[in-house]
Design a protein around this motif. Structure first.
Motif, PDB file in Angstrom:
ATOM      1  N   LEU A  69       0.793  -1.618  -0.369  1.00  0.00           N
ATOM      2  CA  LEU A  69       0.041   0.111  -0.222  1.00  0.00           C
ATOM      3  C   LEU A  69       0.940   1.167   0.348  1.00  0.00           C
ATOM      4  CD1 LEU A  69      -0.103   1.128   3.297  1.00  0.00           C
ATOM      5  CD2 LEU A  69      -0.557  -0.172   3.633  1.00  0.00           C
ATOM      6  N   ASN A  70       0.715   2.215  -0.272  1.00  0.00           N
ATOM      7  CA  ASN A  70       1.019   3.537  -0.734  1.00  0.00           C
ATOM      8  C   ASN A  70       0.727   4.805   1.042  1.00  0.00           C
ATOM      9  OD1 ASN A  70       1.912   6.299  -0.692  1.00  0.00           O
ATOM     10  ND2 ASN A  70       0.507   7.416  -1.821  1.00  0.00           N
ATOM     11  N   SER A  71       1.786   3.954   2.209  1.00  0.00           N
ATOM     12  CA  SER A  71       1.850   4.420   3.437  1.00  0.00           C
ATOM     13  C   SER A  71       1.805   6.036   3.518  1.00  0.00           C
ATOM     14  CB  SER A  71       3.204   4.090   3.937  1.00  0.00           C
ATOM     15  OG  SER A  71       4.234   3.567   3.691  1.00  0.00           O
ATOM     16  N   LYS A  72       2.423   7.102   2.427  1.00  0.00           N
ATOM     17  CA  LYS A  72       1.726   7.989   2.346  1.00  0.00           C
ATOM     18  C   LYS A  72       0.982   9.115   2.068  1.00  0.00           C
ATOM     19  CE  LYS A  72       7.528   7.694   3.262  1.00  0.00           C
ATOM     20  NZ  LYS A  72       7.352   7.839   3.792  1.00  0.00           N
ATOM     21  N   VAL A  73       0.154   8.166   2.028  1.00  0.00           N
ATOM     22  CA  VAL A  73      -1.140   8.947   1.586  1.00  0.00           C
ATOM     23  C   VAL A  73      -1.161  10.377   1.783  1.00  0.00           C
ATOM     24  CG1 VAL A  73      -3.381   9.287   1.386  1.00  0.00           C
ATOM     25  CG2 VAL A  73      -2.438   6.610   0.742  1.00  0.00           C
ATOM     26  N   ALA A  74      -1.893  10.916   1.576  1.00  0.00           N
ATOM     27  CA  ALA A  74      -1.763  13.063   2.309  1.00  0.00           C
ATOM     28  C   ALA A  74      -3.231  13.236   1.309  1.00  0.00           C
ATOM     29  CB  ALA A  74      -0.501  13.897   1.641  1.00  0.00           C
ATOM     30  N   ALA A  75      -3.208  13.550   0.220  1.00  0.00           N
ATOM     31  CA  ALA A  75      -4.749  14.450  -0.236  1.00  0.00           C
ATOM     32  C   ALA A  75      -6.071  13.056   0.681  1.00  0.00           C
ATOM     33  CB  ALA A  75      -4.769  14.105  -2.052  1.00  0.00           C
ATOM     34  N   ASP A  76      -7.337  13.720   0.508  1.00  0.00           N
ATOM     35  CA  ASP A  76      -8.354  13.284   0.929  1.00  0.00           C
ATOM     36  C   ASP A  76      -8.782  12.010   0.092  1.00  0.00           C
ATOM     37  OD1 ASP A  76      -8.138  14.353   3.573  1.00  0.00           O
ATOM     38  OD2 ASP A  76      -9.909  15.909   3.109  1.00  0.00           O
ATOM     39  N   TYR A  77      -8.640  12.452  -1.311  1.00  0.00           N
ATOM     40  CA  TYR A  77      -8.822  12.045  -2.369  1.00  0.00           C
ATOM     41  C   TYR A  77      -8.400  10.323  -2.586  1.00  0.00           C
ATOM     42  CZ  TYR A  77     -10.337  10.027  -7.154  1.00  0.00           C
ATOM     43  OH  TYR A  77     -10.265   9.467  -8.394  1.00  0.00           O
ATOM     44  N   GLN A  78      -6.950  10.341  -2.075  1.00  0.00           N
ATOM     45  CA  GLN A  78      -6.142   9.306  -1.305  1.00  0.00           C
ATOM     46  C   GLN A  78      -6.636   7.894  -0.825  1.00  0.00           C
ATOM     47  OE1 GLN A  78      -2.516  10.982  -2.496  1.00  0.00           O
ATOM     48  NE2 GLN A  78      -1.526   9.923  -3.295  1.00  0.00           N
ATOM     49  N   LEU A  79      -7.013   8.907   0.294  1.00  0.00           N
ATOM     50  CA  LEU A  79      -7.959   8.634   1.526  1.00  0.00           C
ATOM     51  C   LEU A  79      -8.689   7.565   0.979  1.00  0.00           C
ATOM     52  CD1 LEU A  79      -6.924   7.226   4.561  1.00  0.00           C
ATOM     53  CD2 LEU A  79      -8.148   9.743   5.033  1.00  0.00           C
ATOM     54  N   ALA A  80      -9.992   8.112   0.619  1.00  0.00           N
ATOM     55  CA  ALA A  80     -11.122   7.515   0.134  1.00  0.00           C
ATOM     56  C   ALA A  80     -10.790   6.689  -1.131  1.00  0.00           C
ATOM     57  CB  ALA A  80     -12.389   9.066  -0.487  1.00  0.00           C
ATOM     58  N   ASN A  81      -9.191   6.380  -1.368  1.00  0.00           N
ATOM     59  CA  ASN A  81      -9.498   5.643  -2.348  1.00  0.00           C
ATOM     60  C   ASN A  81      -8.821   4.689  -1.463  1.00  0.00           C
ATOM     61  OD1 ASN A  81     -10.732   5.939  -5.399  1.00  0.00           O
ATOM     62  ND2 ASN A  81      -9.247   7.347  -5.510  1.00  0.00           N
ATOM     63  N   LEU A  82      -8.346   4.138  -0.570  1.00  0.00           N
ATOM     64  CA  LEU A  82      -7.459   3.314  -0.119  1.00  0.00           C
ATOM     65  C   LEU A  82      -8.586   2.253   0.863  1.00  0.00           C
ATOM     66  CD1 LEU A  82      -4.810   2.204   1.218  1.00  0.00           C
ATOM     67  CD2 LEU A  82      -4.864   4.270   3.286  1.00  0.00           C
ATOM     68  N   ALA A  83      -9.653   3.560   1.650  1.00  0.00           N
ATOM     69  CA  ALA A  83     -10.269   2.862   2.596  1.00  0.00           C
ATOM     70  C   ALA A  83     -11.228   1.783   2.058  1.00  0.00           C
ATOM     71  CB  ALA A  83     -11.486   3.802   3.320  1.00  0.00           C
TER      72      ALA A  83
END
Length: 563
Positions: free
Chosen positions: A402-416
């Motif tokens: 996984l990308n452990s350096k997720v910063a943007a909220d859009y990235q965080l939503a995709n990760l979830a």
């Protein structure tokens, strides 16, 4: 008138002897010499005894596989005047036990050239290599000892030749054994003779399933392994067999593997079925569309989609404040420069259980924003993302990343919701289902149950070691109940997989792109009441998981329970 006094000394009764003084001195020197000699003998005897005890101890440490301690003791005695031959042989043996074969072979050849006499317990060391199936080590040490020509060395030489499939040489070596040795070891000789006869037939079955049904044989003419089992590449086993013959009993059920092969007739993808709670692999099936490496179920990473939501939900439930629901899903969530889309507008979402059952991306994006990237990525890593591969001896099964350096909220939503920022393998997905089925307890998945040498003596048996990933029984229970709703709720994405035979807990996931074809991914476990199996499968290009994925799962369960 003065009178002088004269003293007369009479030496009549006194005698002086210079010869007796010299004798006394000689006796003193002799006593001193004897004392020095005695001290020297005691010193040398103590040194020899100390070295002998150290040599015995080092042998015991090697036999017990305590190599670091053996190395330390070797360093302590290498400067000794005594038993240098034994010490040099022990140094070479230490290299053998560590797998440094070239170094060991060089040192043993030098000992032979120097015609050094040694007195180690070579029989025990030979037996140790054989019992552990370390035939390359056995071959090197046997070649070094063979000039001595005793029965024990000849016996292990015959075993080694058979293990490397040289049955003719093995039979000739057996013929050189003394009659008394043959009589004392009749049973073992009979087993070895049977093995050599099987080699003469040109093939030997050496991989078996959990029910002792043969899965593969080694073809001596072509020098390759031929398999009867579909969907599993046995190349790693072939490489091990060529290091010396051995038999493997796997945890695989060949009957179930063949059932899965029939179910994949019209699909590409992979499937792993684990036997709970210890995660022995009952089915490991791979039929990749384009992946080049063998055993895609163990090594091919893919976007998992919504199956990741069970971890995202766990992260949310572990918050002190988790009063997000009820909410209304409009089907999209706008950020500064991007829009995060759901498949549909779900409308009112009552609680987290309904969010999971209906797989509402909007709800999980909102949960992730409350959890934050740090807490979510840390929890994902506890479930082995960005971690080392699962290992089962020589078999490696990759974990996800996984990308452990997720910063943007859009990235965080995709990760979830398991998109873009994360990938995993089928075996990792099955392990994830298993962990939730066991409320946070983890066993490393394994395929090899036991291994035996050519005398049919076991030298390896898998030992399961549980690890607690997370102690949170309450929240695991809540999520398992929500996974049941995925199937049993009429609006759940898995309701088409519902079976009258067995209750199950699952999570569906859809990933990929419409242009290349959507992949259906499903994980879960069954029966719900007392989980026996955990599973994960991926159907490449099969469309949404709630359709073909659910139908495939329904057919799988029907086949399993009609088997």
């Amino acid at each position: 008138m003065e009178r002088s006094i004269l003293m007369v000394l009479d030496y009549k009764d006194v005698s002086f002897s210079f010869s007796s003084r010299q004798a006394r001195r000689r006796r003193q020197k002799l006593r001193l010499a004897v004392l020095v000699f005695f001290v020297l003998i005691v010193f040398l005897g103590y040194g020899y005894l100390k070295t002998s005890l150290a040599v015995d101890e080092i042998q015991e440490l090697l036999l017990a596989d305590r190599l670091t301690e053996a190395e330390n003791r070797l360093r302590a005695v290498e400067s000794s005047f005594f038993q240098q031959g034994n010490i040099r042989e022990l140094r070479a043996l230490h290299e053998l036990f560590q797998g440094r074969l070239a170094e060991a072979e060089t040192q043993l050849k030098k000992l032979q050239q120097d015609d050094v006499s040694t007195s180690l317990r070579s029989g025990q060391l030979l037996k140790c290599f054989f019992d552990r199936g370390e035939y390359l080590q056995l071959k090197i040490y046997t070649a070094y000892l063979l000039p001595r020509g005793d029965d024990e060395v000849l016996w292990f030489s015959a075993l080694c030749q058979a293990a490397f499939l040289h049955f003719g040489e093995s039979e000739k070596t057996i013929a050189r054994l003394s009659a008394s040795y043959k009589k004392a070891n009749g049973k073992a000789l009979e087993v070895l003779s049977d093995f050599n006869r099987s080699l003469r037939r040109g093939r030997i079955d050496y991989i078996f399933d959990k029910n002792d049904r043969p899965l593969a044989f080694f073809d001596l003419g072509r020098r390759v392994t031929s398999s009867w089992i579909p969907g599993l590449d046995l190349g790693d086993f072939d490489a091990q067999f060529k290091k010396g013959a051995r038999t493997f009993r796997l945890t695989l059920d060949s009957g179930l593997q063949k059932i899965v092969d029939r179910l994949f007739k019209d699909y590409f993808g992979s499937l792993v079925l684990l036997d709970l709670p210890e995660n022995s692999i009952v089915v490991a099936y791979s039929k990749p569309r384009s992946f080049a490496a063998a055993n895609a179920a163990f090594v091919e990473q893919f976007e998992p989609g919504s199956i990741i939501k069970i971890i995202s939900l766990l992260a949310y439930l572990r918050l002190d404040e988790n009063a997000l629901f009820p909410l209304v899903c409009p089907g999209r969530l706008s950020f500064k420069d991007k829009v995060f889309y759901d498949w549909i507008a779900h409308g009112p979402v009552r609680d987290f259980s309904q969010a999971l059952a209906r797989s509402c991306n909007f709800s999980f994006a909102r949960m992730a924003l409350l959890v934050g990237s740090t807490r979510l990525t840390e929890l994902l890593q506890r479930f082995f993302f960005n971690g080392p591969s699962f290992t089962d001896g020589f078999i490696k099964m990759h974990t996800g990343s996984l990308n452990s350096k997720v910063a943007a909220d859009y990235q965080l939503a995709n990760l979830a919701v398991g998109l873009e920022e994360i990938s995993m393998t089928t075996v990792h997905a099955a392990v994830l289902a298993a962990i939730f089925s066991q409320s946070g307890q983890f066993f490393s998945p394994y395929l090899v149950d036991d291994v035996k040498n050519i005398l049919d003596l076991g030298f390896y048996h898998h030992a399961a070691r549980p690890v607690r990933v997370l102690a949170d029984d309450l929240n695991f229970m809540r999520i398992k109940k929500a996974m049941v709703d995925v199937v049993e709720n009429e609006n759940g994405t898995g309701h088409r997989a519902r079976s009258e035979t067995v209750r199950m807990a699952i999570k569906t996931g859809t990933a990929g792109s419409s242009r290349q074809g959507l992949d259906a991914v499903i994980i879960g476990f069954f029966p719900v009441e007392k989980p026996r199996y955990a599973f994960a499968f991926r159907l490449q290009g099969a469309g949404k998981a709630e359709l073909n994925g659910a139908f495939f799962l329904r057919d799988l369960l029907q086949s399993l329970y009609q088997k």
